[in-house]
Design an enzyme around this catalytic site. Structure first.
Site, PDB file in Angstrom:
ATOM      1  N   GLU A  74      34.167  67.663  61.152  1.00 54.22           N
ATOM      2  CA  GLU A  74      34.985  66.444  61.320  1.00 54.22           C
ATOM      3  C   GLU A  74      34.199  65.375  62.106  1.00 54.22           C
ATOM      4  O   GLU A  74      34.632  64.898  63.152  1.00 54.22           O
ATOM      5  CB  GLU A  74      36.337  66.774  61.968  1.00 54.22           C
ATOM      6  CG  GLU A  74      37.150  67.705  61.084  1.00 54.22           C
ATOM      7  CD  GLU A  74      38.628  67.857  61.449  1.00 54.22           C
ATOM      8  OE1 GLU A  74      39.042  67.413  62.529  1.00 54.22           O
ATOM      9  OE2 GLU A  74      39.369  68.416  60.617  1.00 54.22           O
ATOM     10  N   GLU A  82      38.886  73.782  55.803  1.00 49.35           N
ATOM     11  CA  GLU A  82      40.097  73.914  56.630  1.00 49.35           C
ATOM     12  C   GLU A  82      41.291  73.502  55.780  1.00 49.35           C
ATOM     13  O   GLU A  82      41.337  72.383  55.259  1.00 49.35           O
ATOM     14  CB  GLU A  82      40.024  73.045  57.894  1.00 49.35           C
ATOM     15  CG  GLU A  82      39.017  73.560  58.901  1.00 49.35           C
ATOM     16  CD  GLU A  82      38.999  72.788  60.223  1.00 49.35           C
ATOM     17  OE1 GLU A  82      40.044  72.234  60.621  1.00 49.35           O
ATOM     18  OE2 GLU A  82      37.917  72.751  60.837  1.00 49.35           O
TER      19      GLU A  82
HETATM   20  O1  AHR Z   1      42.007  74.110  63.015  1.00 44.89           O
HETATM   21  C1  AHR Z   1      42.285  73.344  64.139  1.00 44.89           C
HETATM   22  C2  AHR Z   1      41.472  72.051  64.199  1.00 44.89           C
HETATM   23  O2  AHR Z   1      41.847  71.207  63.161  1.00 44.89           O
HETATM   24  C3  AHR Z   1      39.978  72.209  64.023  1.00 44.89           C
HETATM   25  O3  AHR Z   1      39.331  72.534  65.200  1.00 44.89           O
HETATM   26  C4  AHR Z   1      39.573  70.847  63.567  1.00 44.89           C
HETATM   27  O4  AHR Z   1      38.414  70.865  62.769  1.00 44.89           O
HETATM   28  C5  AHR Z   1      40.794  70.333  62.840  1.00 44.89           C
HETATM   29  O5  AHR Z   1      41.130  69.056  63.230  1.00 44.89           O
END
Ligand code: AHR
Length: 513
Positions: free
Chosen positions: A193, A318
């Site tokens: 991110e 994710e």
């Molecule tokens: O999964 C939780 C968080 O969500 C992670 O650390 C981040 O990459 C995302 O914003």
């Protein structure tokens, strides 16, 4: 005449009511493999994911463990055949300096976990602990490198430390710390991110940094090059993907990431309860989840412009549902329960990944244990499997199978302003020639009948398993851990090349033919 017309109309209505949903399975057109890596998981230094979840410490005498790693968790994850595990973050990755987590544990420095609860991280679970745990799990590690607060040298030395087979300062250090053979880690994330917690960068700035960092991550794993994954877009940030694809030479890039959480508001308590929710809340979550199809389609179309041969993979590293934390737990730990809503979400999302398998070749559910949409929850010595776990287990038959393309016409399910498809479907053929079809009833109120025309699928029998419960809020608890688990399904009838399936409300089914 009038009477005849009425009969025709009525029978028309009843016919229509029966065939709410139709699917054609094109069994002769399968050419894309559903990578098993779509079934990847994610373990961040966040809340009770690592400490209490995977790792309870070498000196724990109450919970059976190997080198501190819980054996009940290893056993459960092995049954999922987890193909890869992403670590150490997430946001944590861009604060992590890997050399803090090697060498004698009592000499490792502590740091503050600034993103997640401001707790002290003692680094007792580091590179060796993670990579040895992956060997125990029989899974491929996916290491996320620190670009946000690290250096090019630090990341290139990490690659050498874990992968270099011959003499070098880093491989000597590895051997001094007790490991002779390299681990041969193939998957490497170059930041996480970068547009947010990874450094609040603009896409063109990050594209340049990516070029710089990846230049020095040039090791091989055996005869193959390592697989470098650029930090990707959030949701519908198509400009991010376009900028990376335009500015990074294709020979420096193996994967581009993308993150999408099903969440309806980012305020502290704006996300709703994981267990106490209305039908409208459910429809809102599913509306968010099903956007995955559009997001992947549009990111993939951008990638096609620059990479028509689809060399570069789209990595959804994710995904999952994000709710308010369970009452009384640390807001920075992101601990949430998991209901049949999450099972329906997981089944539908995996179907989307399958149907985009030509470009989506890895994905990581966030996160494996005790954080967000987990497959496992732990409490002291106890461990429970969530409805999402059971979906991942039932669907594991699709890993490395050939996708069978489908044409689907779904009825709709309408709740307030939300209009969703009533069903979600995907199909594949495995190496032994068995066809598997996974089906989700998204409609909470009505059974859904699906008429499937099977082209090029030769079978005379069908068996199946179903995950279902009376209410979408139902879940497993530490007192009642087996409220929800898969059972045999008898609602599929095969006649010639027509398969008719009736899914009860709140259900996920996998058929085998
Ligand atoms: O999964 C939780 C968080 O969500 C992670 O650390 C981040 O990459 C995302 O914003």
């Amino acid at each position: 005449m009038k009477k005849q017309l009425t009969i025709v109309l009525l029978s028309g209505i009843s016919l229509f009511a029966k065939a709410q949903n139709t699917v054609i399975i094109k069994g002769d057109d399968g050419k894309t493999v559903i990578s098993r890596h779509i079934y990847g998981h994610f373990a961040e230094h966040l809340g009770r994911s690592i400490y209490d979840g995977f790792y309870v410490g070498e000196n724990n005498t109450k919970i059976p463990n190997k080198n501190g790693v819980r054996l009940d968790v290893v056993d459960a994850l092995k049954k999922l055949k987890i193909p890869n595990l992403r670590w150490p973050g997430g946001c944590f990755a861009d604060t992590y300096h890997w050399k803090d987590g090697i060498g004698p544990k009592d000499k490792r420095p502590t740091i503050v976990n600034t993103w997640w609860g401001g707790v002290t991280e003692n680094n007792s679970f580091g590179t060796h602990d993670f990579l040895n745990m992956c060997e125990l799990l029989g899974t491929e590690p996916y290491l996320s490198g620190n670009v946000g607060s690290g250096t090019v040298q630090e990341l290139s030395e990490w690659v050498q430390y874990v992968n270099f087979p011959k003499d070098s300062p880093m491989s000597t250090l590895r051997q001094e710390n007790g490991r002779t053979a390299p681990w041969n880690v193939r998957y490497w994330g170059v930041a996480n991110e970068a547009w947010g917690c990874g450094g609040n960068m603009k896409p063109d700035y990050y594209a340049n940094l990516y070029r710089q960092y990846s230049t020095f991550m040039n090791a091989n794993v055996g005869k193959e090059k390592i697989f470098r994954i650029a930090s990707g877009a959030s949701d519908d940030d198509y400009n991010w993907t376009e900028t990376l694809m335009k500015n990074i030479p294709m020979n420096m890039l193996e994967g581009v990431a993308m993150h999408h959480y099903s969440v309806f508001g980012w305020g502290e308590n704006a996300k709703g309860s994981a267990t106490d929710f209305t039908e409208t809340d459910y429809a809102h979550t599913m509306d968010e989840a099903l956007k995955m199809d559009e997001f992947i389609g549009k990111h993939a179309a951008i990638m096609d412009k620059y990479d028509p041969s689809k060399k570069v993979a789209l990595i959804v590293d994710e995904w999952g549902a994000w709710y308010n934390v369970e009452p009384g737990t640390n807001p920075g730990f992101l601990y949430q329960q998991n209901t049949m809503r999450d099972a329906i979400l997981a089944g539908s999302t995996l179907n989307i990944f399958h149907n985009h398998a030509d470009r989506v070749r890895m994905a990581n559910l966030a996160q494996a244990i005790n954080v967000l949409q987990s497959v496992i929850l732990t409490k002291g010595e106890q461990m429970i499997l969530t409805p999402t776990y059971h979906v991942m287990e039932m669907y594991s038959v699709h890993q490395d199978a050939t996708l069978l393309p489908i044409d689907i016409k779904s009825g709709s399910y309408e709740v307030d302003k939300y209009k969703l498809p009533a069903v979600s479907v995907s199909a594949s053929r495995d190496k032994a020639g068995k066809t598997h079809i996974s089906l989700v009833n998204i409609d909470l109120n009505k059974p859904q009948t699906i008429t499937l025309t099977l082209q090029g699928v030769k079978s005379t029998s069908v068996t199946g398993r179903i995950l279902t419960s009376a209410h979408v809020q139902d879940h497993n608890t530490f007192d009642k851990p087996e409220t929800i688990k898969p059972v045999a399904f008898n609602g599929a009838k095969l006649s010639g090349n027509t398969l008719t399936v009736t899914l009860p409300p709140v259900s996920v089914v996998v058929l085998e033919m």
